[in-house]
Design a protein around this motif. Structure first.
Motif, mmCIF file in Angstrom:
data_model
loop_
_atom_site.group_PDB
_atom_site.id
_atom_site.type_symbol
_atom_site.label_atom_id
_atom_site.label_comp_id
_atom_site.label_asym_id
_atom_site.label_seq_id
_atom_site.Cartn_x
_atom_site.Cartn_y
_atom_site.Cartn_z
ATOM 1 N N TYR A 200 52.192 -46.328 35.659
ATOM 2 C CA TYR A 200 51.735 -47.803 35.645
ATOM 3 C C TYR A 200 52.520 -48.680 34.469
ATOM 4 N N GLN A 201 52.652 -48.214 33.228
ATOM 5 C CA GLN A 201 53.419 -48.984 32.422
ATOM 6 C C GLN A 201 54.715 -49.124 32.519
ATOM 7 N N VAL A 202 55.395 -48.007 33.122
ATOM 8 C CA VAL A 202 56.666 -48.090 33.457
ATOM 9 C C VAL A 202 57.148 -49.152 34.626
ATOM 10 N N VAL A 203 56.249 -49.107 35.836
ATOM 11 C CA VAL A 203 56.370 -50.013 36.823
ATOM 12 C C VAL A 203 56.176 -51.616 36.250
ATOM 13 N N GLN A 204 55.178 -51.752 35.504
ATOM 14 C CA GLN A 204 54.895 -52.949 34.805
ATOM 15 C C GLN A 204 56.284 -53.557 34.210
ATOM 16 N N THR B 183 55.218 -60.905 26.035
ATOM 17 C CA THR B 183 56.274 -60.044 25.447
ATOM 18 C C THR B 183 56.496 -58.722 25.846
ATOM 19 N N PHE B 184 55.520 -58.379 26.738
ATOM 20 C CA PHE B 184 55.410 -56.882 27.548
ATOM 21 C C PHE B 184 54.207 -56.195 26.599
ATOM 22 N N PHE B 185 54.478 -55.643 25.256
ATOM 23 C CA PHE B 185 53.760 -55.082 24.427
ATOM 24 C C PHE B 185 52.663 -55.873 23.809
ATOM 25 N N TRP B 186 53.074 -57.384 23.476
ATOM 26 C CA TRP B 186 51.739 -57.954 23.178
ATOM 27 C C TRP B 186 51.746 -59.413 24.044
ATOM 28 N N GLY B 187 50.704 -60.033 23.813
ATOM 29 C CA GLY B 187 50.409 -61.246 24.670
ATOM 30 C C GLY B 187 49.843 -62.135 23.594
ATOM 31 N N ASP C 202 49.081 -54.246 23.506
ATOM 32 C CA ASP C 202 49.030 -53.300 24.957
ATOM 33 C C ASP C 202 48.540 -54.101 26.254
ATOM 34 N N ILE C 203 48.847 -55.224 26.587
ATOM 35 C CA ILE C 203 48.371 -55.978 27.626
ATOM 36 C C ILE C 203 48.572 -55.103 28.945
ATOM 37 N N TYR C 204 49.589 -54.398 28.992
ATOM 38 C CA TYR C 204 49.899 -53.412 30.060
ATOM 39 C C TYR C 204 49.512 -52.047 29.900
ATOM 40 N N TRP C 205 48.587 -51.808 28.987
ATOM 41 C CA TRP C 205 48.009 -50.317 28.834
ATOM 42 C C TRP C 205 47.594 -49.778 30.161
ATOM 43 N N SER C 206 46.772 -50.507 30.980
ATOM 44 C CA SER C 206 46.204 -50.336 31.957
ATOM 45 C C SER C 206 46.059 -51.176 32.912
ATOM 46 N N LYS C 207 45.788 -51.162 34.522
ATOM 47 C CA LYS C 207 45.593 -51.964 35.378
ATOM 48 C C LYS C 207 44.437 -52.880 34.777
ATOM 49 N N ALA D 201 42.554 -58.337 32.454
ATOM 50 C CA ALA D 201 41.867 -59.004 31.319
ATOM 51 C C ALA D 201 42.792 -60.201 31.034
ATOM 52 N N TRP D 202 44.185 -59.636 30.695
ATOM 53 C CA TRP D 202 45.365 -60.816 30.113
ATOM 54 C C TRP D 202 45.392 -61.799 31.393
ATOM 55 N N GLU D 203 45.300 -61.484 32.547
ATOM 56 C CA GLU D 203 45.510 -62.658 33.559
ATOM 57 C C GLU D 203 44.363 -63.610 33.554
ATOM 58 N N THR D 204 42.934 -62.993 33.302
ATOM 59 C CA THR D 204 42.043 -63.881 32.963
ATOM 60 C C THR D 204 42.039 -64.848 31.805
ATOM 61 N N ILE D 205 42.345 -64.513 30.663
ATOM 62 C CA ILE D 205 42.590 -65.048 29.641
ATOM 63 C C ILE D 205 43.487 -66.160 29.671
#
Length: 257
Positions: free
Chosen positions: A3-7, A236-240, A210-215, A220-224
């Motif tokens: 999942y993380q690779v695709v994201q 920044t991928f690893f951080w939001g 880790d906003i792309y840790w999991s689906k 959660a990131w999109e909701t925020i």
């Protein structure tokens, strides 16, 4: 991991640098902080702190209150392996240093002390800041407190306990910076977000790890991002990064760091 690779591939396709950023605040943050190439002397202290942890063979019985590690599943873990797999990387620790050095936050709250790599870097970035950091695992908390004391870091208070319980005691405070790095689960992340909104002022910045840790974490990131109080976000991928500046038009940036 798939999942993380695709994201990450999707992130690379939509991300950019400072070009095209019209907000002076965001442009300055990117060019003067994110992309600051200065070789700060404190980087040596950050590197030494990480390298020393990587040599500690001591094993700790770990209590995972959050999503746990994707790499280490065993309950008893060596400090050296935790430093290599679970702690902040040197690159990210340097970025945290630059952020606190640039923004000069007076108060910081960190959810997830771990081995104190991020805590140590933020402290060096602004020695005048007061850092409150919460660690769920008692054994890690004791070990890290000792390590920070050895390194003469004096502007940090470590609280040991469950995030849900400890956060409730802190909501009357105001924090200039909050670093969310402890529970990589959608429901918990959103719960912490809502609880801590009371601590926000106009200059507050929140960093979600880790906003792309999991689906679920991405959801959660999109909701925020869509929350009415949130005006600017930087992915920044690893951080939001989340900002609450009322003078800013609502805008979302995706930046390579």
């Amino acid at each position: 991991m798939f999942y993380q690779v695709v994201q990450y591939i999707k992130f690379l396709l939509r991300s950019s640098n400072q070009h095209g950023v019209h907000s002076p605040f965001v442009y300055n943050l990117i060019t003067k902080c994110f992309y600051d190439k200065s070789n700060y002397k404190d980087y040596i202290k950050i590197k030494d702190f990480i390298q020393r942890l990587k040599k500690v063979k001591l094993k700790l019985k770990v209590t995972d209150l959050g999503a746990g590690s994707q790499v280490m599943k065993q309950q008893e873990r060596s400090v050296s392996k935790m430093a290599k797999n679970a702690g902040s990387t040197f690159k990210r620790a340097k970025l945290l240093y630059r952020i606190t050095n640039y923004l000069k936050p007076n108060t910081i709250l960190e959810l997830g002390t771990s081995l104190g790599i991020a805590t140590h870097a933020m402290s060096l970035g602004n020695p005048k800041t007061k850092i409150t950091t919460i660690e769920g695992c008692p054994n890690i908390s004791v070990f890290t407190k000792n390590q920070l004391e050895i390194n003469k870091v004096e502007n940090i208070e470590i609280i040991t306990g469950n995030f849900n319980n400890e956060i409730k005691k802190l909501t009357s405070n105001t924090y200039d910076l909050i670093f969310f790095d402890g529970n990589h689960q959608k429901e918990a992340t959103l719960e912490y977000f809502e609880s801590l909104l009371q601590t926000v002022d106009n200059n507050s910045v929140w960093i979600f790890d880790d906003i792309y840790w999991s689906k679920g974490m991405t959801e959660a990131w999109e909701t925020i991002k869509q929350h009415p109080k949130v005006t600017v976000t930087i992915d920044t991928f690893f951080w939001g990064f989340v900002f609450f500046r009322i003078e800013q038009a609502k805008e979302h940036f995706t930046i390579r760091v």
